[in-house]
Write an enzyme that holds these catalytic residues in place. Structure first.
Site, PDB file in Angstrom:
ATOM      1  N   SER A 278       2.260   5.607   4.191  1.00 53.85           N
ATOM      2  CA  SER A 278       2.799   4.383   4.783  1.00 53.85           C
ATOM      3  C   SER A 278       1.669   3.598   5.428  1.00 53.85           C
ATOM      4  O   SER A 278       0.589   4.128   5.697  1.00 53.85           O
ATOM      5  CB  SER A 278       3.842   4.716   5.844  1.00 53.85           C
ATOM      6  OG  SER A 278       3.223   5.170   7.039  1.00 53.85           O
ATOM      7  N   ASP A 279       1.915   2.331   5.697  1.00 54.88           N
ATOM      8  CA  ASP A 279       1.026   1.596   6.571  1.00 54.88           C
ATOM      9  C   ASP A 279       1.330   2.026   8.013  1.00 54.88           C
ATOM     10  O   ASP A 279       2.284   2.767   8.272  1.00 54.88           O
ATOM     11  CB  ASP A 279       1.200   0.088   6.380  1.00 54.88           C
ATOM     12  CG  ASP A 279      -0.085  -0.685   6.629  1.00 54.88           C
ATOM     13  OD1 ASP A 279      -0.899  -0.221   7.447  1.00 54.88           O
ATOM     14  OD2 ASP A 279      -0.270  -1.754   6.035  1.00 54.88           O
TER      15      ASP A 279
END
Length: 752
Positions: A278-279
């Site tokens: 994920s970011d």
């Protein structure tokens, strides 16, 4: 079988057997730890912004001690990497090392031109060489994986992250994406002196509404398939070992837990077998989006979608996975699938055998002078000559007695490097002023005047927490007096080199803007210098198109040098004095004003196409400079366009050839570009689309035949009606030339 035996083996089966052995003996808490990545901030004490970080004191050390962190990011010092790695290995019952990631976007110690500049080179070999240097430096200090390349298509230059990508076109974007993956990663995962490439942000992030970073994205299937997904597919095909998901909702579903995007497209259609991350805090933000009910729900839905690793600043959602499994919200099989991919990449990188780095070698690699030469050449090949009236450029050193260098950006080491760099060395950074003084030596008096003070953001950049990133605001700066001094210096010089643009903190993440005007009083400065009558060369330091309407009418020479990196000033001097010739081309359409955006060359034919340039009553609805545009010191002409077939089948191929001649007095590079237009079919197709390019060097007077192959890959498109890739029976127009306005003068037909 021992860990050492396994990781030294090249057999995938042996690695997978070791993964299964580990999985069988891991607790759910240990598995959750392997799926968690923490920021390992190491900011100086006393920084005011450090206290604002949401991370709890000692949180990372505590996680490492209990095997609760499978990965760390933001560590760029070899000694600190080794210290943290020892904690990770000691804190794991199985001695599992940590995976270290970092934002190596356009260099670590040796800073390359920013990615949009590298794309402007239209030269995959240059891009690959540059990112190989970045990878070598990163791996030397213990970084295993980079959060790059950013392959998002950007068609709204208000979006700050346009600087990280390759611009507006999926064909060029795909070529650049593949070159960067090869440069970072090498031929295979685990190649010595290389790192795992992590293309981002999957997918559609560059289409944020209004160009506002993090805002939602709504894209049709045909836009996704034809424009926004191809660079990701090219990166996967090039072997990328990681993909980072996007922050925002895509068509209402957050990309971080979008099963259609992550499973159906990425894994099932494309066969991607690497790991997903994920970011920052994007899994936690599933609750912010109103998608997940709470953190256990967010963790469960991300894992079920196939998201392997959560990038967390603090209190990760994946710490709630044991509860989510116990509650039946997510299956242990889904968790194991994610852990399996994380363990496999660690084994493939050889981290179980050799988790530490040689600190002495790290210092040697970071100081390698060959890396600086690569950066210099990349900056030379990235520059785009936008205007050169009267052949003002190249300047002739033997005729110059005095040169005025004007503008605060001309002598700003930090801004020369551009955004998204953290381990730079300003002592070795060459500014434009430095470069010209070194190049002209004692033959000309190079005088400098900033003219105006640096402009400031209304809302400060989040990157100002890192030392050196704040734009200086000098005290006792007399604005009017300094502008007058700059004018005086320019008036008494043979030529004035004026440097304008955006300060590095004005572009990048969280750096969208509502205007494309030159910040501060730079336009006023430029106008005052031009009014002196001294010949003016305008250098633009930027990562997006800026409003240059006045300059395009009144300044004879304009060279876009972007943020050129560590050796930027030396490269700019080489270009201005004709030691090398500019040959870059624009990777986006350059609008006249912000009111035109988004403006793309590959639009469809609409009602009254004859009035396409008159859609606005107050301004031409055409670009100031078209996509693919760039001048050289040579003069390039095209002739003898030939197709070796008039008709091909839908899966057939033809060869297009053209003769390119440098009719000018200077040697130079030309980027030969091929464009296609499909006249009719199951959809209205763009007026033209880039489908081939090649950068060639031609000596003055030299001619060369350049050939391209056109086949199914160039002809097919995603049909919203068929919901599939199609090649229509149709007539295609073809043109080859130096930019996207090339006439389409040849044609061929395809049969079903």
């Amino acid at each position: 079988m021992t860990v050492t035996d396994t990781t030294r083996a090249t057999d995938k089966g042996a690695i997978r057997a070791r993964v299964e052995e580990l999985l069988a003996d891991m607790t759910i808490e240990e598995k959750a730890g392997q799926l968690t990545q923490y920021f390992a901030f190491d900011l100086p004490e006393g920084e005011a912004s450090v206290s604002d970080l949401p991370q709890k004191p000692g949180e990372v050390d505590d996680a490492l001690a209990r095997g609760g962190a499978g990965s760390l990011l933001f560590v760029n010092d070899a000694a600190r990497t080794n210290r943290l790695q020892r904690q990770a290995v000691a804190g794991s019952r199985h001695g599992i090392p940590a995976l270290f990631g970092y934002d190596v976007i356009h260099g670590l110690r040796t800073i390359l031109p920013v990615p949009i500049a590298l794309a402007a080179s239209w030269d995959p070999d240059t891009i690959e060489r540059g990112q190989a240097v970045a990878a070598r430096e990163a791996r030397a200090v213990g970084i295993h994986w980079t959060f790059a390349p950013m392959v998002d298509i950007a068609r709204d230059p208000r979006w700050g992250r346009i600087v990280e990508g390759a611009g507006e076109d999926p064909y060029l974007g795909s070529a650049v994406a593949a070159a960067q993956v090869r440069g970072f990663q090498g031929d295979r995962l685990g190649t010595p002196d290389r790192v795992v490439a992590g293309p981002k942000h999957f997918a559609g992030y560059g289409a944020a509404i209004g160009g506002r970073d993090y805002d939602e994205v709504d894209l049709s299937d045909q836009q996704l398939r034809n424009v926004y997904l191809p660079p990701f597919k090219a990166a996967v095909d090039a072997g990328a070992g990681n993909i980072m998901t996007a922050y925002m909702p895509l068509n209402g579903v957050p990309a971080t837990a979008n099963e259609w995007l992550l499973k159906d497209v990425l894994r099932d259609e494309w066969g991607f077998d690497g790991f997903l991350v994920s970011d920052a805090n994007a899994v936690r933000n599933l609750t912010t989006h109103g998608f997940a009910a709470d953190l256990p729900d967010a963790a469960a839905r991300a894992v079920e979608a196939g998201l392997d690793l959560e990038m967390a600043i603090s209190d990760p959602a994946y710490a709630h996975l044991p509860q989510a499994v116990a509650d039946g919200r997510v299956s242990i099989e889904a968790v194991d699938a994610c852990v399996r991919r994380i363990l496999e990449v660690k084994l493939r990188l050889g981290l179980f055998d050799d988790p530490f780095v040689d600190e002495d070698r790290a210092r040697e690699v970071l100081a390698d002078p060959a890396h600086r030469q690569v950066a210099r050449e990349a900056a030379q090949r990235s520059a785009v000559l936008l205007r050169n009236e009267g052949h003002l450029l190249p300047l002739r050193a033997e005729t110059l007695t005095s040169v005025a260098v004007i503008g605060p950006l001309a002598d700003s080491k930090r801004d020369t490097l551009g955004p998204w760099v953290f381990d730079y060395d300003l002592d070795e950074t060459v500014t434009i002023l430095d470069g010209l003084r070194a190049r002209l030596g004692g033959t000309a008096d190079v005088r400098y005047a900033p003219g105006v003070r640096p402009a400031q953001r209304t809302f400060p950049s989040m990157f100002e927490m890192f030392p050196g990133n704040a734009t200086p605001d000098p005290e006792n700066f007399d604005d009017d007096a300094e502008l007058a001094r700059a004018v005086k210096v320019a008036r008494s010089s043979d030529v004035a080199v004026v440097v304008v643009g955006e300060w590095q903190g004005m572009i990048g993440e969280a750096a969208s803007r509502s205007s494309l005007e030159l910040p501060g009083r730079q336009l006023e400065l430029l106008q005052a210098v031009v009014a002196t009558g001294t010949p003016v060369v305008l250098l633009v330091m930027n990562g997006r198109p800026l409003d240059l309407r006045w300059a395009a009418q009144h300044v004879p020479a304009i060279l876009d040098v972007w943020y050129p990196g560590t050796q930027g000033g030396a490269a700019v001097a080489d270009l201005l004095l004709g030691d090398v010739a500019p040959g870059g081309k624009l990777p986006f359409s350059w609008p006249r004003t912000v009111g035109q955006v988004p403006m793309i060359y590959s639009h469809t034919t609409s009602f009254e196409p004859q009035n396409q340039g008159r859609r606005y009553w107050d301004e031409e609805s055409t670009p100031l400079f078209p996509f693919g545009f760039g001048l050289g010191y040579g003069e390039f002409t095209y002739s003898d366009l030939n197709l070796d077939a008039a008709t091909i089948s839908g899966d057939g191929r033809l060869t297009a050839s053209v003769t390119v001649t440098n009719t000018g007095a200077h040697d130079g590079d030309e980027v030969v570009q091929l464009y296609l237009h499909q006249r009719h079919g199951r959809a209205a197709r763009p007026v033209r689309e880039l489908k081939g390019f090649r950068r060639v060097h031609l000596a003055a007077g030299e001619s060369r035949t350049v050939t391209f192959e056109v086949g199914p890959d160039e002809l097919r498109y995603w049909s919203a009606a068929a919901r599939d890739w199609v090649v229509d029976a149709s007539t295609f127009d073809l043109g080859i030339g130096g930019d996207s306005t090339v006439p389409l003068t040849a044609s061929f037909t395809t049969t079903a």
